[in-house]
Motif scaffolding. Structure first.
Motif, PDB file in Angstrom:
ATOM      1  N   ARG A 180       0.848  -1.447   0.080  1.00  0.00           N
ATOM      2  CA  ARG A 180      -0.146  -0.076  -0.498  1.00  0.00           C
ATOM      3  C   ARG A 180       0.185   1.397   0.171  1.00  0.00           C
ATOM      4  O   ARG A 180       0.847   2.413  -0.521  1.00  0.00           O
ATOM      5  CB  ARG A 180      -1.076   0.211   0.939  1.00  0.00           C
ATOM      6  N   TYR A 181       1.573   1.276   1.077  1.00  0.00           N
ATOM      7  CA  TYR A 181       2.841   2.523   0.682  1.00  0.00           C
ATOM      8  C   TYR A 181       3.747   2.543  -0.765  1.00  0.00           C
ATOM      9  O   TYR A 181       3.658   3.414  -1.184  1.00  0.00           O
ATOM     10  CB  TYR A 181       3.938   2.031   1.896  1.00  0.00           C
ATOM     11  N   LEU A 182       3.945   2.262  -1.593  1.00  0.00           N
ATOM     12  CA  LEU A 182       4.646   1.643  -2.613  1.00  0.00           C
ATOM     13  C   LEU A 182       3.471   2.179  -3.197  1.00  0.00           C
ATOM     14  O   LEU A 182       4.220   3.007  -4.430  1.00  0.00           O
ATOM     15  CB  LEU A 182       4.983   0.666  -2.989  1.00  0.00           C
ATOM     16  N   ALA A 183       2.027   1.892  -3.287  1.00  0.00           N
ATOM     17  CA  ALA A 183       1.304   2.424  -4.455  1.00  0.00           C
ATOM     18  C   ALA A 183       0.713   3.979  -4.009  1.00  0.00           C
ATOM     19  O   ALA A 183       0.483   4.445  -5.290  1.00  0.00           O
ATOM     20  CB  ALA A 183      -0.364   1.711  -3.573  1.00  0.00           C
ATOM     21  N   MET A 184       1.157   4.324  -3.029  1.00  0.00           N
ATOM     22  CA  MET A 184       0.836   5.589  -2.813  1.00  0.00           C
ATOM     23  C   MET A 184       1.962   6.196  -3.446  1.00  0.00           C
ATOM     24  O   MET A 184       2.120   8.057  -3.743  1.00  0.00           O
ATOM     25  CB  MET A 184       1.271   5.839  -0.767  1.00  0.00           C
ATOM     26  N   LEU A 185       2.967   5.339  -3.936  1.00  0.00           N
ATOM     27  CA  LEU A 185       4.118   6.720  -4.811  1.00  0.00           C
ATOM     28  C   LEU A 185       3.920   6.479  -5.781  1.00  0.00           C
ATOM     29  O   LEU A 185       4.639   7.510  -7.133  1.00  0.00           O
ATOM     30  CB  LEU A 185       5.879   6.051  -4.263  1.00  0.00           C
ATOM     31  N   GLU A 186       3.119   6.025  -6.660  1.00  0.00           N
ATOM     32  CA  GLU A 186       2.709   6.094  -7.682  1.00  0.00           C
ATOM     33  C   GLU A 186       2.687   6.614  -8.512  1.00  0.00           C
ATOM     34  O   GLU A 186       1.155   7.571  -8.318  1.00  0.00           O
ATOM     35  CB  GLU A 186       2.139   4.693  -8.697  1.00  0.00           C
ATOM     36  N   PRO A 187       2.553   7.385  -9.555  1.00  0.00           N
ATOM     37  CA  PRO A 187       1.836   8.716  -9.867  1.00  0.00           C
ATOM     38  C   PRO A 187      -0.004   8.485 -10.471  1.00  0.00           C
ATOM     39  O   PRO A 187       0.114   7.442 -10.971  1.00  0.00           O
ATOM     40  CB  PRO A 187       2.646   8.657 -11.729  1.00  0.00           C
ATOM     41  N   ASP A 188      -0.787   9.096 -10.442  1.00  0.00           N
ATOM     42  CA  ASP A 188      -2.135   9.712 -10.346  1.00  0.00           C
ATOM     43  C   ASP A 188      -2.088   9.570 -12.190  1.00  0.00           C
ATOM     44  O   ASP A 188      -2.468  10.890 -12.701  1.00  0.00           O
ATOM     45  CB  ASP A 188      -2.702  10.432  -9.261  1.00  0.00           C
TER      46      ASP A 188
END
Length: 366
Positions: free
Chosen positions: A345-353
């Motif tokens: 979930r933390y890594l997903a937060m770093l992905e561009p939207d």
């Protein structure tokens, strides 16, 4: 101290130890000479890779080639090796993939290889802990009724650790088939061996009821003979043996160390005259077994290995972020699963939207 080949390359007789290496004809000696030449070249190449920023760290084995090759070539394929971080020559003998040898030092993996494909555990960084692992494994061998053995490699500094002493207590108490192989390279980082022990390290074993052998660790034949004796005792149910291979660490403790700050240059010069490879080269040349063509072939093999380890290191694929959770436990573990889910979930937060990067500061989006 047992010696079969002097520092000047002269073969000397020893009625007790000669029978254990009577099969070492010119062909076999050349094989040992090749192994030592190859692992020194491998070691030099890995050191260069670290200096060039391709490895984070490297523990050189320079000067300890005879201790590693002589003992490793005495082992059977079903024996199991437990090593410290410096036994890269042993790993080479066990058939470890060259790239896997440097995988940990590049920061690419937390281990390096599958221990059961080569019967060698991945290197132990905690000083001396591998002696406990070896003793436990040897207890398993004993329970299985097999005639294989375990061997634990460690340095002189490890003999001051509680783990090593505890392992020897268990090994002696249960008379398990384990060989404690101490490479006394004279320096535990910056502490000289004389400061750690007022007696020879091999003498310590008697206090545990363990027989010991003290050999010239720069003499590949003496090391092989001693290791074969210890393994034979283990296979016959005679219990553990402690071997002190007296050698010298000619390089730094690791590439992060500067030995000139604590070591006299004259000491290095004295030990350089006892080089383990040079004495076998002189012996083979004096007996007409090592000519220019054979020497060139061996050097070519060493250069090929160096090229392979460089290519494998630089071409190593970067690990995926979630690989850090692989091979931590042998069975599913809820605690680890929870960490993996949280990290995901933390890594997903770093992905561009939608392909756009957003930074939120003070309630406003930029």
């Amino acid at each position: 101290m047992v010696q079969l080949v002097t520092a000047h390359g002269e073969r000397i007789s020893n009625p007790e130890f000669d029978p254990w290496v009577q099969d070492m004809d010119h062909e076999h000696l050349l094989s040992l000479f090749e192994d030592m030449t190859v692992i020194r070249r491998l070691d030099v190449e890995a050191t260069a890779l670290q200096r060039q920023g391709e490895l984070a760290l490297w523990p050189p084995l320079l000067g300890q080639e005879a201790s590693q090759i002589g003992s490793a070539r005495a082992l059977r394929s079903d024996d199991f090796v437990f090593s410290s971080y410096r036994e890269n020559g042993v790993a080479y003998c066990r058939g470890v993939n060259l790239t896997d040898i440097v995988r940990v030092w590049r920061g690419n993996s937390s281990s390096g290889w599958n221990p059961y494909t080569v019967n060698m555990a991945t290197p132990q960084i905690i000083i001396g802990a591998q002696t406990l692992h070896a003793t436990g494994y040897a207890m398993g061998i004993q329970s299985d009724g097999a005639d294989s053995a375990a061997i634990a490699y460690f340095g002189d500094g490890a003999t001051s650790e509680g783990d090593v002493n505890e392992a020897m207590v268990f090994a002696a108490s249960f008379q398990v088939p384990v060989v404690f192989f101490c490479q006394n390279n004279h320096w535990a980082i910056s502490e000289p061996v004389a400061l750690q022990s007022p007696v020879q390290l091999s003498d310590r074993a008697a206090g545990f009821g363990i027989p010991s052998l003290r050999v010239d660790g720069n003499d590949v034949l003496a090391v092989m003979a001693a290791t074969r004796i210890a393994l034979d005792r283990a296979r016959r149910g005679g219990g553990p043996t402690f071997i002190e291979a007296v050698t010298y660490r000619m390089g730094p403790h690791t590439t992060a160390d500067d030995p000139t700050r604590y070591r006299d240059a004259n000491e290095l010069e004295d030990w350089s005259a006892k080089d383990p490879i040079e004495r076998i080269r002189v012996l083979l040349e004096s007996e007409g077994a090592l000519g220019p063509e054979v020497a060139a072939r061996i050097q070519g093999k060493a250069d090929t290995v160096a090229g392979e380890i460089r290519k494998g290191c630089i071409g190593m694929a970067e690990p995926e972020a979630m690989d850090i959770f692989a091979h931590v436990y042998s069975t599913p573990h809820s605690w680890l699963d929870r960490q993996q889910e949280q990290y995901g979930r933390y890594l997903a937060m770093l992905e561009p939207d939608d392909g756009r990067s957003a930074i939120v500061t003070g309630g406003q989006q930029r």
